[in-house]
Motif scaffolding. Structure first.
Motif, short mmCIF file in Angstrom:
data_model
loop_
_atom_site.label_atom_id
_atom_site.label_comp_id
_atom_site.label_asym_id
_atom_site.label_seq_id
_atom_site.Cartn_x
_atom_site.Cartn_y
_atom_site.Cartn_z
N THR A 101 2.33 1.71 -3.43
CA THR A 101 1.30 2.20 -4.35
C THR A 101 1.13 3.70 -4.20
O THR A 101 1.08 4.43 -5.19
N ARG A 151 3.92 0.46 -12.81
CA ARG A 151 4.61 1.75 -12.87
C ARG A 151 4.45 2.29 -14.27
O ARG A 151 4.77 1.62 -15.24
N ILE A 203 1.24 -4.05 -8.75
CA ILE A 203 1.49 -2.61 -8.72
C ILE A 203 2.24 -2.27 -10.00
O ILE A 203 3.34 -2.78 -10.23
N GLN A 229 0.84 -1.21 0.00
CA GLN A 229 0.00 0.00 0.00
C GLN A 229 0.87 1.25 0.00
O GLN A 229 0.62 2.20 -0.72
N GLN A 256 1.96 6.63 -6.93
CA GLN A 256 0.91 7.53 -7.41
C GLN A 256 1.42 8.96 -7.40
O GLN A 256 1.11 9.74 -8.30
#
Length: 146
Positions: A79, A121, A119, A76, A83
């Motif tokens: 992530t 990129r 996840i 998390q 972002q």
């Protein structure tokens, strides 16, 4: 690309035959190893497993190796970092991870963790596209009079 694939364990049938032969005093560990085309360490391992666990069944693959460094809370965090800063390299992510969690992580472990937790990129292009016609050598500069 070489994958680290473990060979299949020896069959239960073979393990039991080796143990029975040893129990029936049909030979030494070395002789049984030769007879069954195994190493003496393998035969010793079968006997040790029987003594310690009461069974010759192979070990289960669970729990083998190192636990993953990237669990749900850490995934998390990564992530959220990506972002805010999607252009970070794996090395930079590893550095952020170390600062945040106080643990080092290799780029390959980071890559595996990102894939495991899905996840992604989205990196920007590293080069600026040219706005010149193909074959042009002037790189968009005009030389001469107006």
């Amino acid at each position: 690309m070489g994958l680290n694939v473990m060979p299949a364990p020896y069959s239960l049938d073979l393990r039991q035959k080796v143990i029975e032969a040893y129990a029936n005093k049909e030979g030494s560990i070395r002789q049984l190893a030769t007879r069954f085309k195994l190493s003496k360490n393998t035969v010793s391992g079968f006997l040790k497993r029987l003594r310690e666990t009461g069974t010759v069944h192979p070990k289960r693959g669970e729990g083998v190796g190192h636990p993953a460094k990237i669990d749900e809370p850490r995934a998390q965090y990564l992530t959220e970092v990506l972002q805010c800063e999607p252009d970070l390299t794996l090395q930079e992510l590893c550095q952020r991870f170390e600062v945040r969690f106080g643990e080092t992580i290799s780029t390959s472990a980071m890559d595996r963790g990102l894939k495991k937790h899905r996840i992604t990129r989205k990196k920007k292009r590293s080069t600026i596209p040219k706005n010149t016609p193909p074959g042009s050598n002037n790189a968009g500069l005009s030389i001469g009079s107006k």
